[in-house]
Design a protein around this motif. Structure first.
Motif, PDB file in Angstrom:
ATOM      1  N   HIS A 126      75.057 132.356  21.988  1.00  0.00           N
ATOM      2  CA  HIS A 126      74.717 131.508  20.838  1.00  0.00           C
ATOM      3  C   HIS A 126      75.086 132.198  19.521  1.00  0.00           C
ATOM      4  O   HIS A 126      75.390 131.533  18.542  1.00  0.00           O
ATOM      5  CB  HIS A 126      73.224 131.174  20.839  1.00  0.00           C
ATOM      6  N   ASP A 133      72.708 124.220  23.945  1.00  0.00           N
ATOM      7  CA  ASP A 133      71.598 123.832  24.814  1.00  0.00           C
ATOM      8  C   ASP A 133      71.357 122.336  24.666  1.00  0.00           C
ATOM      9  O   ASP A 133      71.409 121.805  23.553  1.00  0.00           O
ATOM     10  CB  ASP A 133      70.307 124.560  24.403  1.00  0.00           C
ATOM     11  N   HIS A 187      65.708 123.086  29.334  1.00  0.00           N
ATOM     12  CA  HIS A 187      67.022 122.696  28.802  1.00  0.00           C
ATOM     13  C   HIS A 187      68.140 123.192  29.713  1.00  0.00           C
ATOM     14  O   HIS A 187      67.939 124.081  30.529  1.00  0.00           O
ATOM     15  CB  HIS A 187      67.223 123.240  27.377  1.00  0.00           C
ATOM     16  N   HIS A 189      71.714 125.066  29.582  1.00  0.00           N
ATOM     17  CA  HIS A 189      72.480 125.974  28.713  1.00  0.00           C
ATOM     18  C   HIS A 189      73.917 126.018  29.216  1.00  0.00           C
ATOM     19  O   HIS A 189      74.162 126.241  30.402  1.00  0.00           O
ATOM     20  CB  HIS A 189      71.863 127.381  28.755  1.00  0.00           C
TER      21      HIS A 189
HETATM   22 ZN    ZN Z   1      71.232 128.582  25.456  1.00  0.00          ZN
END
Ligand code: ZN
Length: 203
Positions: A126, A133, A187, A189
């Motif tokens: 990130h 995400d 979530h 990713h």
């Molecule tokens: Zn992530």
């Protein structure tokens, strides 16, 4: 002349050596993001601590699918994300629900932080705008499929989430989600990290 620099993590670098932040990787991509949605070119940036984005774009929507918030990604990630939306996510939504996804909740894209927000861990993808995400899929009818609940939800939801996740592997180099570890229960990713064996890491 001695230059005192305070290291950003660990606090171990107190010698005279200058702290060398990891290089921000070069980014190549084949498709101009302007052809993929509502996007805006932004200036490349780095924060001097290893975080930053080359070939940086701010994304509002891709392939007609709105982002819950404008997100910053590098060009290669914009390409891959748009491909996944058009070729994997929408066909899966049509298949399972008979309708299209109109927006995605994207809690994180560019963010300067260690992996899993664990102090002292390696810089997350990130930090280079090389990851995104997705936590919620919002469909035309107003139906929403949340990763956390849907993973254990109705058969349709489970199948939809499993297929968009499985079919992301290869296009993205890392795919994580519920069951991967305790950090990814709510979530999915996706990132384009280059793994040593050149393959993908999906679990
Ligand atoms: Zn992530």
């Amino acid at each position: 002349m001695a230059i005192a620099l305070v290291a950003c993590s660990g606090g171990r670098e107190k010698s005279t050596t200058r702290y060398q932040p990891p290089a921000i990787p070069e980014v190549k991509c084949s498709i101009d993001p302007r052809r993929l949605g509502e996007v805006e070119k932004i200036r490349d940036f780095g924060n001097g601590r290893g975080c930053g984005v080359r070939n940086a774009w701010r994304v509002y929507s891709l392939q007609g699918v709105k982002m819950s918030q404008p997100v910053v990604l590098n060009c290669a990630m914009v390409n891959a994300f748009a491909t996944w939306i058009a070729n994997t996510m929408q066909p899966a939504a049509e298949d399972r629900f008979g309708e299209a996804v109109t927006s995605l909740d994207v809690p994180s894209a560019y963010a300067c932080r260690p992996r899993n927000n664990v102090r002292g861990a390696k810089l997350s993808e990130h930090g280079h705008g090389n990851a995104v995400d997705v936590s919620v899929f919002r469909l035309q009818s107003g139906r929403k499929v949340e990763v956390e609940q849907g993973w254990f939800g109705s058969r349709k939801e489970r199948r939809f989430l499993a297929s968009v996740r499985e079919d992301a592997c290869g296009l993205f180099k890392t795919v994580l989600g519920p069951g991967s570890d305790r950090y990814h229960k709510n979530h999915l990713h996706f990132d384009l990290q280059r793994h040593r064996n050149g393959g993908s890491y999906c679990r």
